[in-house]
Design a protein around this motif. Structure first.
Motif, PDB file in Angstrom:
ATOM      1  N   TYR A 134       0.792  -1.105   0.058  1.00  0.00           N
ATOM      2  CA  TYR A 134      -0.159   0.010   0.000  1.00  0.00           C
ATOM      3  C   TYR A 134       0.951   1.269  -0.024  1.00  0.00           C
ATOM      4  CZ  TYR A 134      -4.029  -2.588   0.974  1.00  0.00           C
ATOM      5  OH  TYR A 134      -5.296  -3.597   0.657  1.00  0.00           O
ATOM      6  N   ASP A 135       2.272   1.242   0.352  1.00  0.00           N
ATOM      7  CA  ASP A 135       2.837   2.237   0.503  1.00  0.00           C
ATOM      8  C   ASP A 135       3.509   2.820  -0.775  1.00  0.00           C
ATOM      9  OD1 ASP A 135       2.420   2.874   3.175  1.00  0.00           O
ATOM     10  OD2 ASP A 135       4.219   1.741   3.491  1.00  0.00           O
ATOM     11  N   THR A 136       3.517   1.591  -1.683  1.00  0.00           N
ATOM     12  CA  THR A 136       4.350   1.788  -3.149  1.00  0.00           C
ATOM     13  C   THR A 136       3.492   1.355  -4.319  1.00  0.00           C
ATOM     14  OG1 THR A 136       5.203  -0.496  -2.844  1.00  0.00           O
ATOM     15  CG2 THR A 136       6.545   1.419  -2.008  1.00  0.00           C
ATOM     16  N   GLY A 137       2.444   0.535  -4.131  1.00  0.00           N
ATOM     17  CA  GLY A 137       1.768   0.176  -5.243  1.00  0.00           C
ATOM     18  C   GLY A 137       2.316  -1.027  -6.085  1.00  0.00           C
ATOM     19  N   LYS A 159      -4.529  -3.765  -6.346  1.00  0.00           N
ATOM     20  CA  LYS A 159      -3.921  -2.813  -6.826  1.00  0.00           C
ATOM     21  C   LYS A 159      -4.706  -1.509  -7.701  1.00  0.00           C
ATOM     22  CE  LYS A 159       0.091  -1.120  -9.414  1.00  0.00           C
ATOM     23  NZ  LYS A 159       1.436  -1.588 -10.012  1.00  0.00           N
ATOM     24  N   ASP A 160      -5.702  -2.295  -8.297  1.00  0.00           N
ATOM     25  CA  ASP A 160      -6.610  -1.574  -9.423  1.00  0.00           C
ATOM     26  C   ASP A 160      -7.747  -1.216  -8.857  1.00  0.00           C
ATOM     27  OD1 ASP A 160      -4.700  -1.887 -11.190  1.00  0.00           O
ATOM     28  OD2 ASP A 160      -5.549  -3.657 -12.284  1.00  0.00           O
ATOM     29  N   THR A 161      -8.074  -1.533  -7.545  1.00  0.00           N
ATOM     30  CA  THR A 161      -9.374  -1.213  -6.859  1.00  0.00           C
ATOM     31  C   THR A 161      -9.380  -0.591  -5.547  1.00  0.00           C
ATOM     32  OG1 THR A 161      -9.736  -3.534  -5.997  1.00  0.00           O
ATOM     33  CG2 THR A 161     -10.603  -3.173  -7.974  1.00  0.00           C
ATOM     34  N   VAL A 162      -9.083  -1.379  -4.521  1.00  0.00           N
ATOM     35  CA  VAL A 162      -8.966  -0.762  -3.057  1.00  0.00           C
ATOM     36  C   VAL A 162      -7.721   0.260  -3.129  1.00  0.00           C
ATOM     37  CG1 VAL A 162      -8.616  -1.101  -0.778  1.00  0.00           C
ATOM     38  CG2 VAL A 162     -10.112  -2.761  -2.117  1.00  0.00           C
ATOM     39  N   TYR A 163      -6.778  -0.002  -3.437  1.00  0.00           N
ATOM     40  CA  TYR A 163      -5.306   0.704  -3.437  1.00  0.00           C
ATOM     41  C   TYR A 163      -5.525   2.040  -4.326  1.00  0.00           C
ATOM     42  CZ  TYR A 163      -0.733   2.444  -4.610  1.00  0.00           C
ATOM     43  OH  TYR A 163       0.357   3.203  -4.656  1.00  0.00           O
ATOM     44  N   GLN A 164      -6.379   1.936  -5.646  1.00  0.00           N
ATOM     45  CA  GLN A 164      -6.605   3.267  -6.178  1.00  0.00           C
ATOM     46  C   GLN A 164      -7.793   4.061  -5.278  1.00  0.00           C
ATOM     47  OE1 GLN A 164      -5.050   4.074  -8.720  1.00  0.00           O
ATOM     48  NE2 GLN A 164      -3.883   2.105  -8.958  1.00  0.00           N
ATOM     49  N   ARG A 165      -8.548   3.704  -4.731  1.00  0.00           N
ATOM     50  CA  ARG A 165      -9.495   4.369  -3.821  1.00  0.00           C
ATOM     51  C   ARG A 165      -8.791   4.782  -2.605  1.00  0.00           C
ATOM     52  NH1 ARG A 165     -13.030  -0.152  -4.854  1.00  0.00           N
ATOM     53  NH2 ARG A 165     -13.136  -0.842  -2.770  1.00  0.00           N
ATOM     54  N   MET A 166      -7.880   4.150  -2.053  1.00  0.00           N
ATOM     55  CA  MET A 166      -7.065   4.762  -0.935  1.00  0.00           C
ATOM     56  C   MET A 166      -6.181   5.895  -1.574  1.00  0.00           C
ATOM     57  SD  MET A 166      -3.441   3.332   0.851  1.00  0.00           S
ATOM     58  CE  MET A 166      -2.711   3.691  -0.335  1.00  0.00           C
ATOM     59  N   LYS A 167      -5.571   5.960  -2.865  1.00  0.00           N
ATOM     60  CA  LYS A 167      -4.972   6.847  -3.398  1.00  0.00           C
ATOM     61  C   LYS A 167      -5.583   8.147  -3.634  1.00  0.00           C
ATOM     62  CE  LYS A 167      -1.866   6.390  -6.598  1.00  0.00           C
ATOM     63  NZ  LYS A 167      -1.081   6.111  -7.732  1.00  0.00           N
ATOM     64  N   SER A 168      -6.872   8.023  -4.071  1.00  0.00           N
ATOM     65  CA  SER A 168      -7.853   9.131  -4.256  1.00  0.00           C
ATOM     66  C   SER A 168      -8.480   9.838  -3.025  1.00  0.00           C
ATOM     67  CB  SER A 168      -9.064   8.701  -5.270  1.00  0.00           C
ATOM     68  OG  SER A 168      -9.859   7.788  -4.560  1.00  0.00           O
ATOM     69  N   GLY A 169      -8.044   9.095  -1.725  1.00  0.00           N
ATOM     70  CA  GLY A 169      -8.657   9.733  -0.568  1.00  0.00           C
ATOM     71  C   GLY A 169      -9.845   9.122   0.069  1.00  0.00           C
ATOM     72  N   VAL A 170     -10.339   8.080  -0.580  1.00  0.00           N
ATOM     73  CA  VAL A 170     -11.577   7.358   0.067  1.00  0.00           C
ATOM     74  C   VAL A 170     -11.184   6.734   1.303  1.00  0.00           C
ATOM     75  CG1 VAL A 170     -13.244   5.718  -0.222  1.00  0.00           C
ATOM     76  CG2 VAL A 170     -12.629   7.018  -2.305  1.00  0.00           C
ATOM     77  N   TYR A 171     -10.003   6.198   1.613  1.00  0.00           N
ATOM     78  CA  TYR A 171      -9.357   5.610   2.781  1.00  0.00           C
ATOM     79  C   TYR A 171      -8.053   6.363   2.950  1.00  0.00           C
ATOM     80  CZ  TYR A 171     -12.693   2.088   0.956  1.00  0.00           C
ATOM     81  OH  TYR A 171     -13.656   1.310   0.489  1.00  0.00           O
ATOM     82  N   THR A 172      -7.513   6.300   4.100  1.00  0.00           N
ATOM     83  CA  THR A 172      -6.271   6.512   4.619  1.00  0.00           C
ATOM     84  C   THR A 172      -5.407   5.314   4.541  1.00  0.00           C
ATOM     85  OG1 THR A 172      -6.648   6.341   6.748  1.00  0.00           O
ATOM     86  CG2 THR A 172      -6.905   8.362   6.009  1.00  0.00           C
ATOM     87  N   ARG A 173      -4.454   5.089   4.382  1.00  0.00           N
ATOM     88  CA  ARG A 173      -3.533   4.120   4.257  1.00  0.00           C
ATOM     89  C   ARG A 173      -3.606   3.212   5.738  1.00  0.00           C
ATOM     90  NH1 ARG A 173       1.168   2.231   7.871  1.00  0.00           N
ATOM     91  NH2 ARG A 173       2.875   1.852   6.416  1.00  0.00           N
ATOM     92  N   ASP A 174      -3.914   3.938   7.025  1.00  0.00           N
ATOM     93  CA  ASP A 174      -3.806   3.568   8.040  1.00  0.00           C
ATOM     94  C   ASP A 174      -5.202   2.812   8.484  1.00  0.00           C
ATOM     95  OD1 ASP A 174      -1.516   4.051   8.656  1.00  0.00           O
ATOM     96  OD2 ASP A 174      -1.591   5.877  10.040  1.00  0.00           O
ATOM     97  N   GLU A 175      -6.225   3.091   7.795  1.00  0.00           N
ATOM     98  CA  GLU A 175      -7.431   2.539   8.058  1.00  0.00           C
ATOM     99  C   GLU A 175      -7.478   1.218   7.416  1.00  0.00           C
ATOM    100  OE1 GLU A 175     -11.372   4.993   7.256  1.00  0.00           O
ATOM    101  OE2 GLU A 175      -9.807   5.916   5.731  1.00  0.00           O
ATOM    102  N   LEU A 176      -6.450   0.738   6.422  1.00  0.00           N
ATOM    103  CA  LEU A 176      -6.443  -0.489   5.875  1.00  0.00           C
ATOM    104  C   LEU A 176      -5.362  -1.231   6.227  1.00  0.00           C
ATOM    105  CD1 LEU A 176      -6.850   0.848   2.288  1.00  0.00           C
ATOM    106  CD2 LEU A 176      -8.690   0.360   3.644  1.00  0.00           C
ATOM    107  N   THR A 177      -4.383  -0.780   6.597  1.00  0.00           N
ATOM    108  CA  THR A 177      -2.975  -1.393   6.976  1.00  0.00           C
ATOM    109  C   THR A 177      -2.023  -0.794   7.952  1.00  0.00           C
ATOM    110  OG1 THR A 177      -1.089  -2.655   6.225  1.00  0.00           O
ATOM    111  CG2 THR A 177      -1.956  -0.822   4.927  1.00  0.00           C
TER     112      THR A 177
END
Length: 358
Positions: A134-137, A159-177
């Motif tokens: 999640y830090d690097t993709g 990478k194409d779904t949850v990670y992209q939503r995290m990058k767009s601000g829907v989630y923070t990194r710490d919310e997921l991992t």
């Protein structure tokens, strides 16, 4: 990407709808095992299994999880029979996208694994899963999905779904991992939702299963499809100071068993194997200092390998797998290990888990 063949997956769903018995299997590394979930029931694998239970209440469903943390498809192809396929799965979810490096070597071991699963007697449906750092993709999905596409096998990418939503601000990194890799309970839930959404999409497609596509020739050199793991159960090397581990192994997660132990400097162990690919699997431990060993292949003293039992990371002891011959000449080879004398009397023993040959 080409055509995805959903024949096996649709047949699984039809059988489940009729109330038949099916075995749902998961195979991969630490995320599959359930790392960072507060309970196994919160892992993505078990959540996906529960969807099958809810969706097909008449079916007799069985769950198998063959995840082992910190392992690659190279190890996976050598253990998939005993840790998964022996249970005759009808559906298998495979994920090594954050453990395999993105290169041709692991593309080849991944293809060997996929071919072994697809050609198993139970003819399981397969879904490939691509987890992500999640830090690097970073992940190996480019190489893995090329194999999946070659065999018309579906894949779901985090990478194409949850990670992209995290990058767009829907989630923070710490919310997921918490560590940038292993999903927490919420991360596992979102991961499961992506797989479930794919299954629901397939189920909603009312078309009947087609005739399964013909099985293609390998995309890579495919040297690893018949890989074998050699432990004390499969081979009797010459012991010149090493000891065979006499402790009983209890389950596939009791990982540091069925190997050989070198406790003193100068202890040796010698193997003779017929193969074109050889790898040595040994323990790297956080208990430092740990002994090292010198490996010599076919008496070549000019090109020895040093196998260091000290693990530089801190998350626990590691099942380290080091290739020592790749696409070599297929013939009888001699592998010799000797414990080195540089860590003192109180060093942790050198633990050799297996040879993996192909």
């Amino acid at each position: 990407m080409g055509r995805i063949d959903l024949t096996r997956l649709k047949k699984c769903m039809q059988r489940a709808e009729k109330g038949e018995a099916l075995t749902i299997g998961f195979f991969g590394g630490s995320i599959t095992q359930d790392c960072a979930a507060t309970a196994h029931e919160n892992s993505y694998a078990y959540r996906v299994f529960q969807w099958w239970e809810r969706t097909f209440p008449k079916a007799e469903l069985h769950y198998v999880n063959g995840g082992i943390g910190g392992t690659t498809s190279h190890f996976g192809v050598s253990r998939v029979v005993t840790d998964l396929l022996m249970y005759q799965p009808d559906l298998v979810v495979i994920d090594f996208s954050v453990n395999d490096e993105a290169n041709k070597f692991f593309q080849e071991t991944y293809e060997g694994l996929l071919r072994k699963v697809l050609t198993w007697k139970s003819e399981p449906a397969v879904l490939l899963l691509n987890n992500v750092f999640y830090d690097t993709g970073v992940n190996a999905q480019e190489y893995h999905n090329a194999i999946g596409d070659w065999y018309h096998v579906p894949h779901v990418s985090i990478k194409d779904t949850v990670y992209q939503r995290m990058k767009s601000g829907v989630y923070t990194r710490d919310e997921l991992t918490q560590d940038g890799l292993h999903p927490n309970d919420k991360g596992h839930e979102l991961l499961a939702e992506e797989i479930i959404a794919y299954f629901e999409q397939v189920r909603a497609d009312g078309q009947e299963p087609e005739v399964e596509a013909s099985f293609p020739e390998p995309l890579t050199e495919n040297a690893y499809e018949q890989a074998k793991r050699l432990t004390i159960c499969e081979i009797c090397p010459e012991l010149l100071g090493f000891l065979a581990d006499a402790e009983e192994k209890k389950g596939h997660l009791d990982i540091f068993k069925n190997g050989w132990i070198g406790k003193k400097a100068g202890a040796k162990i010698l193997f003779e194997v017929t193969a074109s690919c050889i790898a040595v699997q040994y323990r790297k431990t956080v208990t430092k200092p740990a002994l090292r060993a010198k490996l010599t292949l076919d008496g070549d003293s000019e090109n020895v390998r040093i196998l260091d039992g000290n693990f530089e990371e801190d998350w626990g002891d590691c099942l380290y797998l080091e290739p020592i011959l790749h696409h070599g000449e297929r013939r009888n080879h001699c592998v010799e290990l000797e414990v080195l004398a540089d860590e003192g009397e109180n060093a942790a023993p050198f633990y050799l888990l297996s040879l993996i040959i192909a």
